[in-house]
Write an enzyme that holds these catalytic residues in place. Sequence first.
Site, PDB file in Angstrom:
ATOM      1  N   ASN A 170      -3.607  -9.064  -1.376  1.00 25.54           N
ATOM      2  CA  ASN A 170      -2.434  -8.416  -2.173  1.00 25.54           C
ATOM      3  C   ASN A 170      -1.149  -8.692  -1.561  1.00 25.54           C
ATOM      4  O   ASN A 170       0.054  -8.454  -1.981  1.00 25.54           O
ATOM      5  CB  ASN A 170      -2.653  -6.760  -2.303  1.00 25.54           C
ATOM      6  CG  ASN A 170      -3.875  -6.684  -3.355  1.00 25.54           C
ATOM      7  OD1 ASN A 170      -4.112  -7.255  -4.497  1.00 25.54           O
ATOM      8  ND2 ASN A 170      -4.750  -5.779  -2.874  1.00 25.54           N
ATOM      9  N   ASN A 181      -2.649  -9.605   9.313  1.00 29.91           N
ATOM     10  CA  ASN A 181      -2.199  -8.443   8.546  1.00 29.91           C
ATOM     11  C   ASN A 181      -3.631  -8.434   7.466  1.00 29.91           C
ATOM     12  O   ASN A 181      -3.452  -9.074   6.625  1.00 29.91           O
ATOM     13  CB  ASN A 181      -0.998  -8.481   7.903  1.00 29.91           C
ATOM     14  CG  ASN A 181      -0.783  -7.206   6.904  1.00 29.91           C
ATOM     15  OD1 ASN A 181      -1.615  -6.352   6.878  1.00 29.91           O
ATOM     16  ND2 ASN A 181       0.504  -7.008   6.709  1.00 29.91           N
ATOM     17  N   GLU A 221      -2.945  -7.083  15.824  1.00 27.86           N
ATOM     18  CA  GLU A 221      -3.181  -6.294  14.344  1.00 27.86           C
ATOM     19  C   GLU A 221      -1.937  -6.101  13.605  1.00 27.86           C
ATOM     20  O   GLU A 221      -1.086  -5.644  14.444  1.00 27.86           O
ATOM     21  CB  GLU A 221      -3.971  -4.996  14.549  1.00 27.86           C
ATOM     22  CG  GLU A 221      -4.013  -4.332  13.354  1.00 27.86           C
ATOM     23  CD  GLU A 221      -4.816  -2.999  13.291  1.00 27.86           C
ATOM     24  OE1 GLU A 221      -5.493  -3.067  14.464  1.00 27.86           O
ATOM     25  OE2 GLU A 221      -4.872  -2.343  12.467  1.00 27.86           O
ATOM     26  N   HIS A 246       0.905  -4.477  10.664  1.00 29.84           N
ATOM     27  CA  HIS A 246       1.106  -3.884   9.394  1.00 29.84           C
ATOM     28  C   HIS A 246       2.625  -3.752   9.160  1.00 29.84           C
ATOM     29  O   HIS A 246       3.298  -3.263  10.177  1.00 29.84           O
ATOM     30  CB  HIS A 246       0.160  -2.604   9.480  1.00 29.84           C
ATOM     31  CG  HIS A 246      -1.148  -2.471   9.619  1.00 29.84           C
ATOM     32  ND1 HIS A 246      -1.985  -2.957   8.541  1.00 29.84           N
ATOM     33  CD2 HIS A 246      -1.837  -2.318  10.844  1.00 29.84           C
ATOM     34  CE1 HIS A 246      -3.047  -2.906   9.250  1.00 29.84           C
ATOM     35  NE2 HIS A 246      -3.049  -2.564  10.400  1.00 29.84           N
TER      36      HIS A 246
HETATM   37  O1  CA2 Z   1       1.320  -2.042   6.069  1.00 29.22           O
HETATM   38  C1  CA2 Z   1       0.770  -2.797   5.730  1.00 29.22           C
HETATM   39  O2  CA2 Z   1       0.952  -4.291   5.902  1.00 29.22           O
HETATM   40  C2  CA2 Z   1      -0.671  -2.996   5.105  1.00 29.22           C
HETATM   41  O3  CA2 Z   1      -1.586  -3.693   5.859  1.00 29.22           O
HETATM   42  C3  CA2 Z   1      -0.473  -3.425   3.678  1.00 29.22           C
HETATM   43  C4  CA2 Z   1      -1.817  -3.182   2.945  1.00 29.22           C
HETATM   44  C5  CA2 Z   1      -2.292  -1.863   2.877  1.00 29.22           C
HETATM   45  O4  CA2 Z   1      -3.479  -1.577   2.344  1.00 29.22           O
HETATM   46  C6  CA2 Z   1      -2.476  -1.506   4.437  1.00 29.22           C
HETATM   47  O5  CA2 Z   1      -3.015  -0.134   4.575  1.00 29.22           O
HETATM   48  C7  CA2 Z   1      -1.144  -1.460   5.261  1.00 29.22           C
HETATM   49  C8  CA2 Z   1      -1.445  -3.541   1.285  1.00 29.22           C
HETATM   50  C9  CA2 Z   1      -0.781  -4.695   1.155  1.00 29.22           C
HETATM   51  C10 CA2 Z   1      -0.555  -4.857  -0.364  1.00 29.22           C
HETATM   52  O6  CA2 Z   1       0.907  -5.080  -0.384  1.00 29.22           O
HETATM   53  C11 CA2 Z   1       1.483  -5.309  -1.631  1.00 29.22           C
HETATM   54  C12 CA2 Z   1       2.945  -5.632  -1.627  1.00 29.22           C
HETATM   55  C13 CA2 Z   1       3.580  -5.293  -2.761  1.00 29.22           C
HETATM   56  C14 CA2 Z   1       3.112  -4.963  -3.927  1.00 29.22           C
HETATM   57  C15 CA2 Z   1       1.630  -4.482  -3.873  1.00 29.22           C
HETATM   58  C16 CA2 Z   1       0.995  -4.647  -2.546  1.00 29.22           C
END
Ligand code: CA2
Length: 149
Positions: A11, A79, A103, A105
């Site tokens: 995503n 990530n 790692e 985020h």
């Molecule tokens: O904070 C981060 O970088 C995360 O790895 C992002 C993941 C999330 O599941 C982790 O808990 C934290 C989600 C990535 C999805 O990014 C999106 C961006 C815009 C719209 C929808 C999703």
Amino acid sequence: MKTALVINGPNLNLLGSREPAVYGAQTLADVQQLCERTCAANGLKLDFRQSNHEGELVDWIHEAGRLQTAGQLAGVILNAGAYTHTSVALHDAIKGTGVTLIELHISNVHAREAFRHHSYISAVAKAVMAGFGVNGYALAIAGLAQLSS
Ligand code: CA2
């Protein structure tokens, strides 16, 4: 010159299109440009990837392990997106290859929902970066350059 492999999981191709309050307004292409500039400033080459598929991420960690053993790779910035919180397979791949991995985020996962507080990656990572927005990618590249120098 060694390579920094930046891997983005599920995503993250949607960056910039939704949830700007959590992830900012920059797209993944913008993040790639930031990484290009930061690698150039730190004497590294950039290999920047994204996949929504867990097995492909595992394959890329294996490839990274081989490249690091061959002296061509400084390490990985990962990530892993939501796979951070679910993937024993990624944990095993990182542990099994012994690759140097940071790692990353974008958000501060510890200030969010409880299901984001546990990471299968942290225990096998060299370092963890969270909560700096997309600028965390630049900070992680600078850190990786220092680790490998
Ligand atoms: O904070 C981060 O970088 C995360 O790895 C992002 C993941 C999330 O599941 C982790 O808990 C934290 C989600 C990535 C999805 O990014 C999106 C961006 C815009 C719209 C929808 C999703």
